[in-house]
Design a protein around this motif. Sequence first.
Motif, PDB file in Angstrom:
ATOM      1  N   ALA A 183       0.860  -1.290   0.080  1.00  0.00           N
ATOM      2  CA  ALA A 183      -0.059   0.136   0.090  1.00  0.00           C
ATOM      3  C   ALA A 183       0.928   1.231   0.041  1.00  0.00           C
ATOM      4  N   SER A 184       0.635   2.080  -0.955  1.00  0.00           N
ATOM      5  CA  SER A 184       1.249   3.520  -0.707  1.00  0.00           C
ATOM      6  C   SER A 184       0.455   4.615  -1.042  1.00  0.00           C
ATOM      7  N   ARG A 185       1.082   5.665  -0.949  1.00  0.00           N
ATOM      8  CA  ARG A 185       0.287   7.156  -1.032  1.00  0.00           C
ATOM      9  C   ARG A 185       1.200   7.951  -1.537  1.00  0.00           C
ATOM     10  N   LYS A 186       0.769   8.796  -2.537  1.00  0.00           N
ATOM     11  CA  LYS A 186       1.554   9.893  -3.212  1.00  0.00           C
ATOM     12  C   LYS A 186       0.454  11.013  -3.201  1.00  0.00           C
ATOM     13  N   ARG A 187       0.760  12.048  -2.539  1.00  0.00           N
ATOM     14  CA  ARG A 187      -0.044  13.269  -2.543  1.00  0.00           C
ATOM     15  C   ARG A 187      -1.490  12.816  -1.924  1.00  0.00           C
ATOM     16  N   GLU A 188      -2.309  13.112  -2.932  1.00  0.00           N
ATOM     17  CA  GLU A 188      -3.877  12.580  -2.770  1.00  0.00           C
ATOM     18  C   GLU A 188      -4.186  11.161  -3.130  1.00  0.00           C
ATOM     19  N   THR A 189      -3.448  10.763  -3.864  1.00  0.00           N
ATOM     20  CA  THR A 189      -3.535   9.438  -4.726  1.00  0.00           C
ATOM     21  C   THR A 189      -2.768   8.208  -3.860  1.00  0.00           C
ATOM     22  N   GLU A 190      -3.833   7.442  -3.682  1.00  0.00           N
ATOM     23  CA  GLU A 190      -3.597   6.025  -2.570  1.00  0.00           C
ATOM     24  C   GLU A 190      -3.892   4.796  -3.661  1.00  0.00           C
ATOM     25  N   TRP A 191      -2.722   3.834  -3.361  1.00  0.00           N
ATOM     26  CA  TRP A 191      -3.030   2.654  -4.213  1.00  0.00           C
ATOM     27  C   TRP A 191      -2.489   1.376  -3.485  1.00  0.00           C
ATOM     28  N   VAL A 192      -2.715   0.217  -4.028  1.00  0.00           N
ATOM     29  CA  VAL A 192      -2.086  -1.130  -3.552  1.00  0.00           C
ATOM     30  C   VAL A 192      -1.539  -1.779  -4.676  1.00  0.00           C
ATOM     31  N   GLY A 193      -0.265  -1.780  -4.780  1.00  0.00           N
ATOM     32  CA  GLY A 193       0.435  -2.617  -6.012  1.00  0.00           C
ATOM     33  C   GLY A 193       1.845  -2.235  -6.049  1.00  0.00           C
ATOM     34  N   TYR A 194       2.156  -1.717  -7.108  1.00  0.00           N
ATOM     35  CA  TYR A 194       3.459  -1.481  -7.468  1.00  0.00           C
ATOM     36  C   TYR A 194       3.678   0.080  -8.114  1.00  0.00           C
ATOM     37  N   LYS A 195       4.759   0.620  -8.544  1.00  0.00           N
ATOM     38  CA  LYS A 195       5.019   1.547  -9.233  1.00  0.00           C
ATOM     39  C   LYS A 195       5.621   1.203 -10.695  1.00  0.00           C
ATOM     40  N   VAL A 196       5.589   1.929 -11.807  1.00  0.00           N
ATOM     41  CA  VAL A 196       6.205   1.434 -12.780  1.00  0.00           C
ATOM     42  C   VAL A 196       6.838   2.907 -13.301  1.00  0.00           C
ATOM     43  N   HIS A 197       7.989   2.723 -13.713  1.00  0.00           N
ATOM     44  CA  HIS A 197       8.981   3.774 -14.265  1.00  0.00           C
ATOM     45  C   HIS A 197       9.294   3.665 -15.890  1.00  0.00           C
ATOM     46  N   LEU A 198       8.578   4.538 -16.551  1.00  0.00           N
ATOM     47  CA  LEU A 198       8.789   4.366 -18.027  1.00  0.00           C
ATOM     48  C   LEU A 198       9.679   5.420 -18.584  1.00  0.00           C
ATOM     49  N   THR A 199      10.525   5.125 -19.666  1.00  0.00           N
ATOM     50  CA  THR A 199      11.345   6.155 -20.259  1.00  0.00           C
ATOM     51  C   THR A 199      10.811   5.937 -21.797  1.00  0.00           C
ATOM     52  N   GLU A 200      10.705   7.414 -22.477  1.00  0.00           N
ATOM     53  CA  GLU A 200      10.055   7.096 -23.815  1.00  0.00           C
ATOM     54  C   GLU A 200      11.113   7.895 -24.638  1.00  0.00           C
ATOM     55  N   THR A 201      11.167   7.609 -25.979  1.00  0.00           N
ATOM     56  CA  THR A 201      11.606   8.737 -27.008  1.00  0.00           C
ATOM     57  C   THR A 201      11.010   9.869 -27.151  1.00  0.00           C
ATOM     58  N   CYS A 202      11.689  10.885 -27.300  1.00  0.00           N
ATOM     59  CA  CYS A 202      11.139  12.136 -27.598  1.00  0.00           C
ATOM     60  C   CYS A 202      11.713  13.061 -28.793  1.00  0.00           C
ATOM     61  N   GLY A 203      11.138  13.812 -29.180  1.00  0.00           N
ATOM     62  CA  GLY A 203      11.654  14.672 -30.416  1.00  0.00           C
ATOM     63  C   GLY A 203      10.642  15.667 -30.848  1.00  0.00           C
ATOM     64  N   GLU A 204      10.454  15.471 -32.157  1.00  0.00           N
ATOM     65  CA  GLU A 204       9.263  16.201 -32.916  1.00  0.00           C
ATOM     66  C   GLU A 204       8.066  16.072 -32.072  1.00  0.00           C
ATOM     67  N   ASP A 205       7.152  17.124 -31.991  1.00  0.00           N
ATOM     68  CA  ASP A 205       6.060  16.826 -31.484  1.00  0.00           C
ATOM     69  C   ASP A 205       5.124  15.757 -32.280  1.00  0.00           C
ATOM     70  N   GLU A 206       5.193  15.818 -33.491  1.00  0.00           N
ATOM     71  CA  GLU A 206       4.138  14.801 -34.115  1.00  0.00           C
ATOM     72  C   GLU A 206       4.866  13.367 -34.308  1.00  0.00           C
ATOM     73  N   ALA A 207       6.006  13.299 -34.145  1.00  0.00           N
ATOM     74  CA  ALA A 207       6.762  12.046 -34.051  1.00  0.00           C
ATOM     75  C   ALA A 207       6.156  10.916 -33.077  1.00  0.00           C
ATOM     76  N   VAL A 208       6.168   9.837 -33.428  1.00  0.00           N
ATOM     77  CA  VAL A 208       5.944   8.572 -32.606  1.00  0.00           C
ATOM     78  C   VAL A 208       6.791   8.504 -31.392  1.00  0.00           C
ATOM     79  N   HIS A 209       6.308   8.416 -30.169  1.00  0.00           N
ATOM     80  CA  HIS A 209       7.053   8.285 -29.092  1.00  0.00           C
ATOM     81  C   HIS A 209       6.985   6.833 -28.483  1.00  0.00           C
ATOM     82  N   LEU A 210       8.150   6.182 -28.628  1.00  0.00           N
ATOM     83  CA  LEU A 210       8.166   4.770 -28.086  1.00  0.00           C
ATOM     84  C   LEU A 210       8.919   4.506 -26.823  1.00  0.00           C
TER      85      LEU A 210
END
Length: 101
Positions: A37-64
């Motif tokens: 169980a965890s809490r971050k500011r007003e959000t509470e949940w039971v489970g895990y955290k996921v951390h994602l990294t995505e590509t970036c660049g042009e606004d219209e480009a696909v982000h992976l």
Amino acid sequence: MWHQHFERIEGRIRWRDGPSVESAQRVISPYETEARASRKRETEWVGYKVHLTETCGEDEAVHLIVQAEISAATEQDVEETMPLLRDLQARDLVPEVRDER
């Protein structure tokens, strides 16, 4: 899980005033013993955290998504920053820094 919430006093079973262990060790479900169980500011949940990294660049480009890491819900987000960055460095995917002047 039982001993975290109940105790035996003078031969009788009683509900504890509070859990006997901290949140990082507290088992929330007998079916998913690693979920927390965890809490971050007003959000509470039971489970895990996921951390994602995505590509970036042009606004219209696909982000992976190039990285996805799962951690305990009770771990601080900052604990995952350096391991994710080191992985990006090892794969030569470090974001470039642009001078926006």
